[in-house]
Design an enzyme around this catalytic site. Structure first.
Site, short mmCIF file in Angstrom:
data_model
loop_
_atom_site.label_atom_id
_atom_site.label_comp_id
_atom_site.label_asym_id
_atom_site.label_seq_id
_atom_site.Cartn_x
_atom_site.Cartn_y
_atom_site.Cartn_z
N ASP A 1 0.85 -1.20 0.00
CA ASP A 1 0.00 0.00 0.00
C ASP A 1 0.89 1.25 0.00
O ASP A 1 0.39 2.38 -0.08
CB ASP A 1 -1.01 -0.01 1.15
CG ASP A 1 -0.36 0.00 2.52
OD1 ASP A 1 0.88 -0.09 2.61
OD2 ASP A 1 -1.11 0.09 3.53
N SER A 2 2.21 1.05 0.03
CA SER A 2 3.14 2.16 -0.20
C SER A 2 2.88 2.79 -1.57
O SER A 2 3.36 3.89 -1.84
CB SER A 2 4.60 1.68 -0.11
OG SER A 2 4.82 0.53 -0.91
N ASP B 1 -0.98 -6.45 -0.30
CA ASP B 1 -0.90 -5.78 1.01
C ASP B 1 -2.28 -5.25 1.38
O ASP B 1 -2.84 -4.42 0.65
CB ASP B 1 0.11 -4.63 0.86
CG ASP B 1 0.62 -4.13 2.19
OD1 ASP B 1 0.45 -4.84 3.21
OD2 ASP B 1 1.22 -3.04 2.20
N LYS C 1 -0.64 -9.75 2.98
CA LYS C 1 0.13 -9.27 4.14
C LYS C 1 -0.75 -8.32 4.93
O LYS C 1 -1.49 -7.53 4.33
CB LYS C 1 1.39 -8.55 3.68
CG LYS C 1 2.18 -7.89 4.82
CD LYS C 1 3.50 -7.33 4.38
CE LYS C 1 3.44 -5.91 3.91
NZ LYS C 1 2.89 -4.92 4.85
N GLU D 1 -0.63 -5.84 8.77
CA GLU D 1 0.27 -5.28 9.77
C GLU D 1 -0.25 -5.51 11.18
O GLU D 1 -1.45 -5.45 11.42
CB GLU D 1 0.40 -3.76 9.56
CG GLU D 1 0.99 -3.39 8.22
CD GLU D 1 1.16 -1.87 8.03
OE1 GLU D 1 0.91 -1.11 8.99
OE2 GLU D 1 1.54 -1.47 6.92
N GLU E 1 10.29 -4.89 9.89
CA GLU E 1 10.72 -3.63 9.27
C GLU E 1 11.33 -2.69 10.30
O GLU E 1 10.73 -2.39 11.34
CB GLU E 1 9.52 -2.94 8.59
CG GLU E 1 9.91 -1.60 7.96
CD GLU E 1 8.82 -0.94 7.14
OE1 GLU E 1 7.76 -1.57 6.91
OE2 GLU E 1 9.03 0.21 6.72
O1 KIV Z 1 3.39 -1.03 1.63
C1 KIV Z 1 4.53 -1.48 1.60
O2 KIV Z 1 5.26 -1.39 0.61
C2 KIV Z 1 4.99 -2.13 2.80
C3 KIV Z 1 6.46 -2.12 3.00
C4 KIV Z 1 6.85 -0.85 3.65
C5 KIV Z 1 6.89 -3.26 3.79
O3 KIV Z 1 4.22 -2.57 3.60
#
Ligand code: KIV
Length: 284
Positions: A48-49, A87, A117, A119, A186
């Site tokens: 989600d970056s 993500d 993924k 968090e 991270e």
């Molecule tokens: O969104 C993303 O790219 C991430 C990384 C910072 C691990 O979660």
């Protein structure tokens, strides 16, 4: 196109058991996915970056499931064999197990992901179990978790003190016991990462800015190539200044257009005299 076999959980665990490090990168578009596939990158994260690297937001929080699905589909088209992880964006799983299962399922069914993924530690373990109960592999994410950046006091090293480090180590055990196949650590101290590695039995431990002692490494693609002009974290290694090359090329283009050196003869097409004369005649 690469002829490599599909990377599966089996492939990843085999690498882990042989002590061969696993490579992992973020990716958000199809041509970049093609290059990553050709380069033999094992795992791809559509993070989600992308809210920051691709959509210009200041944080990852405004990213929606629709944004994620669109980009993940594009990545899968470019990288058919990489192990692809979607993500889960902010508020796609925090509120309920039902949200978590439905949205994780979208990554699998609509975007061709191999896993998702999410968090967090102890506080989201019920979500992890719910997603696993739907047959979807889960990667956890501890340490600096960008969706909680406000609560964590900004983008900085996590687990520096013994108390905070203990919570991360305990959370890693909880995620492992819940059944996460992988945990991303991270921006935590190298010794804490190694400790978690040593305590882990059958979970793949991946590091981002957390030292060399992990089963593999993740980098943000844009940091590797100087493509995020607002900020380059010190944990990232820049492998080439592609951003600088692009900027140089753009300036050259602007100046060539201005001084009429572009386009030149090989950049356009002509027309036969006879056809042009005919055209003038028909136009009167
Ligand atoms: O969104 C993303 O790219 C991430 C990384 C910072 C691990 O979660």
């Amino acid at each position: 196109m690469s002829e490599r076999k599909k990377i599966t959980l089996n492939t990843l665990f085999k690498k882990r058991s042989k002590g061969i490090p696993i490579s992992w990168l973020t990716c958000y578009d199809s041509p970049t996915a093609y290059f990553q596939e050709e380069a033999g990158i094992d795992m791809i994260l559509v993070g989600d970056s992308l809210g920051m690297t691709m959509l210009g937001y200041d944080s990852t929080l405004p990213v929606t499931m629709e944004d994620m699905i669109r980009h993940t589909q594009a990545v899968r088209r470019g990288a058919p064999t990489a192990f692809l992880i979607g993500d889960m964006p902010y508020m796609s799983y925090q509120a309920s197990n039902e949200d978590a299962i439905r949205n994780a399922g979208r990554f699998m069914a609509e975007a061709g992901c191999d896993a998702i993924k999410l968090e967090g530690g102890k506080e989201i373990v019920e979500r992890i179990k719910a997603v696993l109960s739907a047959g979807i592999p889960v990667c956890g994410h501890l340490g600096l978790t960008p969706q909680s950046v406000s609560a964590l006091g900004g983008f900085r090293l996590q687990g520096k003190g013994a108390g905070a480090a203990k919570k991360i180590a305990e959370d890693a055990k909880i995620l492992e016991e819940a059944g996460a196949f992988c945990i991303l650590l991270e921006l935590i101290p190298d010794r804490l990462c190694k400790l978690i590695m040593d305590r882990s039995e059958d979970t793949i431990i991946m590091g981002l800015g957390s030292g060399p002692d992990a089963d593999g490494q993740l980098l943000i693609y844009h940091d590797m190539f100087g493509l995020y002009p607002k900020f380059t974290p010190s944990m990232a290694k820049q492998f080439a200044d592609v951003g600088g090359m692009i900027l140089g090329g753009l300036k050259e283009y602007a100046s060539e257009v201005e001084n009429r050196t572009f386009p030149s003869k090989e950049n356009w097409f002509g027309m036969k005299d006879s056809e042009f004369d005919e055209l003038l005649k028909t136009l009167g």
